[in-house]
Write a protein that holds these residues in place. Structure first.
Motif, PDB file in Angstrom:
ATOM      1  N   ALA A  25       0.835  -1.197   0.000  1.00 52.55           N
ATOM      2  CA  ALA A  25       0.000   0.000   0.000  1.00 52.55           C
ATOM      3  C   ALA A  25       0.872   1.250   0.000  1.00 52.55           C
ATOM      4  O   ALA A  25       1.969   1.270   0.566  1.00 52.55           O
ATOM      5  CB  ALA A  25      -0.921  -0.003   1.216  1.00 52.55           C
ATOM      6  N   SER A  26       0.386   2.301  -0.633  1.00 55.62           N
ATOM      7  CA  SER A  26       1.120   3.564  -0.698  1.00 55.62           C
ATOM      8  C   SER A  26       0.947   4.353   0.590  1.00 55.62           C
ATOM      9  O   SER A  26      -0.146   4.414   1.166  1.00 55.62           O
ATOM     10  CB  SER A  26       0.607   4.398  -1.873  1.00 55.62           C
ATOM     11  N   ASP A  29      -1.286   7.634  -0.083  1.00 54.42           N
ATOM     12  CA  ASP A  29      -2.631   7.394  -0.592  1.00 54.42           C
ATOM     13  C   ASP A  29      -3.646   8.070   0.324  1.00 54.42           C
ATOM     14  O   ASP A  29      -4.161   7.467   1.258  1.00 54.42           O
ATOM     15  CB  ASP A  29      -2.891   5.887  -0.680  1.00 54.42           C
ATOM     16  N   TRP A  57       0.414   2.178 -14.433  1.00 55.61           N
ATOM     17  CA  TRP A  57      -0.291   3.060 -13.500  1.00 55.61           C
ATOM     18  C   TRP A  57       0.046   4.525 -13.790  1.00 55.61           C
ATOM     19  O   TRP A  57      -0.813   5.390 -13.710  1.00 55.61           O
ATOM     20  CB  TRP A  57       0.066   2.668 -12.065  1.00 55.61           C
ATOM     21  N   SER A 137       0.302  13.186  -3.858  1.00 53.76           N
ATOM     22  CA  SER A 137      -0.165  11.799  -3.956  1.00 53.76           C
ATOM     23  C   SER A 137       0.784  11.014  -4.854  1.00 53.76           C
ATOM     24  O   SER A 137       1.385  11.571  -5.776  1.00 53.76           O
ATOM     25  CB  SER A 137      -1.578  11.736  -4.541  1.00 53.76           C
ATOM     26  N   ASN A 138       0.922   9.723  -4.572  1.00 55.66           N
ATOM     27  CA  ASN A 138       1.608   8.825  -5.505  1.00 55.66           C
ATOM     28  C   ASN A 138       0.720   7.634  -5.826  1.00 55.66           C
ATOM     29  O   ASN A 138       1.193   6.576  -6.222  1.00 55.66           O
ATOM     30  CB  ASN A 138       2.966   8.360  -4.949  1.00 55.66           C
ATOM     31  N   GLU A 139      -0.579   7.818  -5.674  1.00 56.95           N
ATOM     32  CA  GLU A 139      -1.558   6.773  -5.964  1.00 56.95           C
ATOM     33  C   GLU A 139      -2.313   7.150  -7.233  1.00 56.95           C
ATOM     34  O   GLU A 139      -3.048   8.129  -7.267  1.00 56.95           O
ATOM     35  CB  GLU A 139      -2.525   6.615  -4.785  1.00 56.95           C
ATOM     36  N   SER A 140      -2.122   6.373  -8.289  1.00 57.38           N
ATOM     37  CA  SER A 140      -2.664   6.737  -9.598  1.00 57.38           C
ATOM     38  C   SER A 140      -4.181   6.850  -9.598  1.00 57.38           C
ATOM     39  O   SER A 140      -4.746   7.704 -10.288  1.00 57.38           O
ATOM     40  CB  SER A 140      -2.220   5.722 -10.651  1.00 57.38           C
ATOM     41  N   ARG A 142      -6.133   7.877  -7.175  1.00 57.92           N
ATOM     42  CA  ARG A 142      -6.471   9.181  -6.590  1.00 57.92           C
ATOM     43  C   ARG A 142      -6.167  10.307  -7.576  1.00 57.92           C
ATOM     44  O   ARG A 142      -6.948  11.246  -7.725  1.00 57.92           O
ATOM     45  CB  ARG A 142      -5.668   9.398  -5.315  1.00 57.92           C
TER      46      ARG A 142
END
Length: 343
Positions: A25-26, A29, A57, A137-140, A142
């Motif tokens: 998990a990031s 995120d 991603w 953010s580093n969650e694609s 989001r």
């Protein structure tokens, strides 16, 4: 590939569990609000998207940036080059971090600037705030949803890929795509045990068969209207015959063996910005040189012979539609995103 532990790069990667690949998990995120979406449009150049053309991603955020016409307000840096210490930001040359006088070479240095004690992988994409000097953010997933909520470009359609009332269904479908396809191809390709590999391959071809049947009766995943789910699926489909079929050993069938899926992928490839924002050479290099340990001599295979512009025929039976911010449907020309008639 390596990772960061307590702010220091180490040649260790905690991606395997009992012989199987596990995606962690990031730590960045977090929910992204409407104020941020307004700021992207109203403060051009404050936020920067850092992404890789090889990473699926990353690719979906690159595609959405192009779809939304955000090139003039959201600068993008393509991370590329040998992954000596993870992703290089600028092909191995120094890159000045926007909003600072700091120069970095590797993505993990950006993570350390944002959090000196960071522990985790230094992945892409990253949305960087040059004013706050932070990783937003580093969650694609989001980032995609944030970019979708940015108002339309002046003179263009103010559309959304999340039609009102469909969001719960799209969310559920996205979760399945992530688990059973996008992540399953990695669990197959990076498996270190036969049973893990075979279980992952079964998932991949089970959902491909389901998608083939679903797309027999509709132009896109949720009908004639393009949604976020289509853009989340597309990067994995574009990579299938180039790398997943061969290097990741998902070799039971090629994408072209699925008539509906193959036509659907060519259809999406014709939408604005997709062909321009897809670099198959970078994709093959990214996987064969950097992902996994199955290519010790670094030989990059020739590209499969694929005609992405072969007529797909799906426009004969169904229109191509987008959902406006107010909920109305509009039929569009996929190449220009301009209306061509009333829905």
């Amino acid at each position: 590939m390596g990772m960061v532990i307590d702010g220091q790069w180490v040649q260790e990667d905690r991606i395997y569990e009992n012989g199987g690949f596990e995606r962690r998990a990031s730590l960045f995120d977090v929910p992204l609000g409407k104020d941020l979406a307004r700021s992207i449009r109203e403060e051009p150049g404050r936020y920067h998207l850092i992404a890789s053309q090889s990473c699926p991603w990353s690719h979906r955020t690159i595609l959405l940036r192009s779809f939304k016409g955000l090139e003039g307000v959201l600068p993008m840096q393509i991370a590329h080059g040998p992954r000596i210490e993870g992703y290089a930001v600028n092909g191995g040359a120094p890159w000045r971090v926007p909003g600072s006088d700091q120069e970095i070479i590797h993505m993990h240095e950006l993570y350390r600037l944002a959090d000196p004690g960071y522990t985790g992988r230094s992945t892409v994409p990253v949305l960087w705030d040059s004013v706050g000097q932070r990783i937003v953010s580093n969650e694609s997933a989001r980032i995609m949803r944030l970019l979708d909520s940015v108002s339309g470009e002046p003179g263009g359609l103010d559309f959304t890929l999340l039609p009102p009332g469909l969001t719960p269904e799209i969310d559920a479908f996205n979760d399945r795509l992530q688990t059973e396809f996008s992540n399953a191809v990695y669990r197959a390709g990076l498996a270190r045990r036969q049973d893990h590999y075979e279980a992952a391959v079964e998932e991949v071809f089970s959902i491909l068969a389901e998608l083939e049947q679903r797309l027999a009766a509709r132009r896109y995943l949720f009908g004639a209207v393009l949604t976020e789910a289509d853009l989340r699926l597309l990067p994995a489909l574009l990579r299938f015959d180039h790398v997943y079929h061969s290097y990741f050993r998902c070799s039971r069938k090629c994408l072209a063996d699925y008539s509906n899926l193959w036509a659907y992928t060519r259809d999406l490839y014709g939408w604005r910005g997709v062909a321009e924002m897809t670099n198959f050479r970078a994709i093959r290099e990214g996987y064969f040189l950097n992902d996994g340990d199955g290519n010790p001599f670094g030989v990059i295979p020739v590209a499969p012979e694929i005609d992405w512009f072969e007529p797909h025929g799906r426009d004969v039976q169904w229109p191509a539609q987008l959902t406006l911010r107010n909920g109305d449907l509009v039929t569009v020309d996929p190449v220009t995103l301009q209306p061509i008639g009333e829905a």
